[in-house]
Design a protein around this motif. Sequence first.
Motif, PDB file in Angstrom:
ATOM      1  N   VAL A 172       2.161 -27.199  51.735  1.00 23.86           N
ATOM      2  CA  VAL A 172       2.250 -28.416  50.920  1.00 23.86           C
ATOM      3  C   VAL A 172       0.984 -28.618  50.086  1.00 23.86           C
ATOM      4  CG1 VAL A 172       2.598 -30.937  51.045  1.00 23.86           C
ATOM      5  CG2 VAL A 172       3.785 -29.453  52.634  1.00 23.86           C
ATOM      6  N   GLN A 173      -0.051 -27.806  50.309  1.00 21.36           N
ATOM      7  CA  GLN A 173      -1.354 -28.047  49.691  1.00 21.36           C
ATOM      8  C   GLN A 173      -1.328 -28.130  48.159  1.00 21.36           C
ATOM      9  OE1 GLN A 173      -4.010 -28.859  51.679  1.00 21.36           O
ATOM     10  NE2 GLN A 173      -4.779 -29.585  49.693  1.00 21.36           N
ATOM     11  N   PRO A 174      -0.604 -27.237  47.450  1.00 19.84           N
ATOM     12  CA  PRO A 174      -0.589 -27.385  45.984  1.00 19.84           C
ATOM     13  C   PRO A 174      -0.058 -28.744  45.533  1.00 19.84           C
ATOM     14  CG  PRO A 174       0.218 -25.223  46.618  1.00 19.84           C
ATOM     15  CD  PRO A 174       0.098 -26.016  47.882  1.00 19.84           C
ATOM     16  N   TYR A 175       0.940 -29.250  46.242  1.00 18.04           N
ATOM     17  CA  TYR A 175       1.461 -30.587  45.943  1.00 18.04           C
ATOM     18  C   TYR A 175       0.401 -31.649  46.211  1.00 18.04           C
ATOM     19  CZ  TYR A 175       3.866 -34.956  46.961  1.00 18.04           C
ATOM     20  OH  TYR A 175       4.223 -36.275  47.009  1.00 18.04           O
ATOM     21  N   LEU A 176      -0.282 -31.546  47.361  1.00 19.87           N
ATOM     22  CA  LEU A 176      -1.314 -32.523  47.697  1.00 19.87           C
ATOM     23  C   LEU A 176      -2.447 -32.508  46.672  1.00 19.87           C
ATOM     24  CD1 LEU A 176      -1.582 -32.040  51.570  1.00 19.87           C
ATOM     25  CD2 LEU A 176      -0.311 -33.795  50.323  1.00 19.87           C
ATOM     26  N   ASP A 177      -2.842 -31.324  46.230  1.00 18.99           N
ATOM     27  CA  ASP A 177      -3.891 -31.231  45.211  1.00 18.99           C
ATOM     28  C   ASP A 177      -3.483 -31.986  43.951  1.00 18.99           C
ATOM     29  OD1 ASP A 177      -5.378 -29.659  46.936  1.00 18.99           O
ATOM     30  OD2 ASP A 177      -4.770 -27.764  46.006  1.00 18.99           O
ATOM     31  N   HIS A 178      -2.215 -31.932  43.624  1.00 24.14           N
ATOM     32  CA  HIS A 178      -1.710 -32.587  42.409  1.00 24.14           C
ATOM     33  C   HIS A 178      -1.740 -34.110  42.545  1.00 24.14           C
ATOM     34  CE1 HIS A 178       0.668 -32.923  38.724  1.00 24.14           C
ATOM     35  NE2 HIS A 178       1.445 -33.790  39.356  1.00 24.14           N
ATOM     36  N   VAL A 179      -1.172 -34.637  43.633  1.00 26.24           N
ATOM     37  CA  VAL A 179      -1.063 -36.092  43.738  1.00 26.24           C
ATOM     38  C   VAL A 179      -2.386 -36.749  44.134  1.00 26.24           C
ATOM     39  CG1 VAL A 179       1.409 -36.086  44.184  1.00 26.24           C
ATOM     40  CG2 VAL A 179      -0.192 -35.967  46.123  1.00 26.24           C
ATOM     41  N   ARG A 180      -3.304 -35.975  44.699  1.00 20.27           N
ATOM     42  CA  ARG A 180      -4.598 -36.541  45.070  1.00 20.27           C
ATOM     43  C   ARG A 180      -5.619 -36.520  43.942  1.00 20.27           C
ATOM     44  NH1 ARG A 180      -5.122 -33.915  51.200  1.00 20.27           N
ATOM     45  NH2 ARG A 180      -3.546 -35.300  52.179  1.00 20.27           N
TER      46      ARG A 180
END
Length: 213
Positions: free
Chosen positions: A180-188
């Motif tokens: 999920v990390q690429p998604y988290l990098d985006h929304v954070r």
Amino acid sequence: MTSLLTEPINGILDRLHTASLRDDELDIPSLPSDASAQHRADALASAYMPVSAHGGRLLYNLTRFARPRTIVEFGTSYGISTLYLAAAVRDNGRGRVVTTELSSTKVAAARANLAEAGVAELVDVLAGDALRTLGTIDEPIGLVLLDGWKDLYLPVLRLLEPRLTPGALVIGDDSSFASVQPYLDHVRDPANGYLSVSFPVEDGMEISCRLAG
């Protein structure tokens, strides 16, 4: 009285959560790292992979508070999380849920569970690849639940972003998973238009507010 604590929804959720406990006993074949989404969906057709009961109640509460007219869910599975969302829509007295699932087995099961719960008229279950099915939504979206294949969270969100309303909530389940990390990098990253916070429910939920349309 909330629909979650009355029949038939309360009993159906209890039954489905109990059935999901058998996921750990399933003999699921190992899949190559490059397996397609369809291959993965077929291999895991008997696995519930549900949101937890605590996570479901969080989804219900967020939906009651936000009162979105359109909710989009990526990853229906057997419809457990969908039932929490639909119960909130019913109790709000407005809105609808659009959910998508690749496994035909799970599509049929989810539709049956929603009909048994008496909320089928509040939910559109789209069968097929989410990157195609969710592209058909043309109305403003007030809440998104991402709970399908983790590597597709970011592509699905990017597909939906043009239709997110200012203040829309985007919820990513299983946020502790490495995939999920690429998604988290985006929304954070505030530069991408979100304010995001992690919530400690089971394997984690990332709750992000869309700051601008």
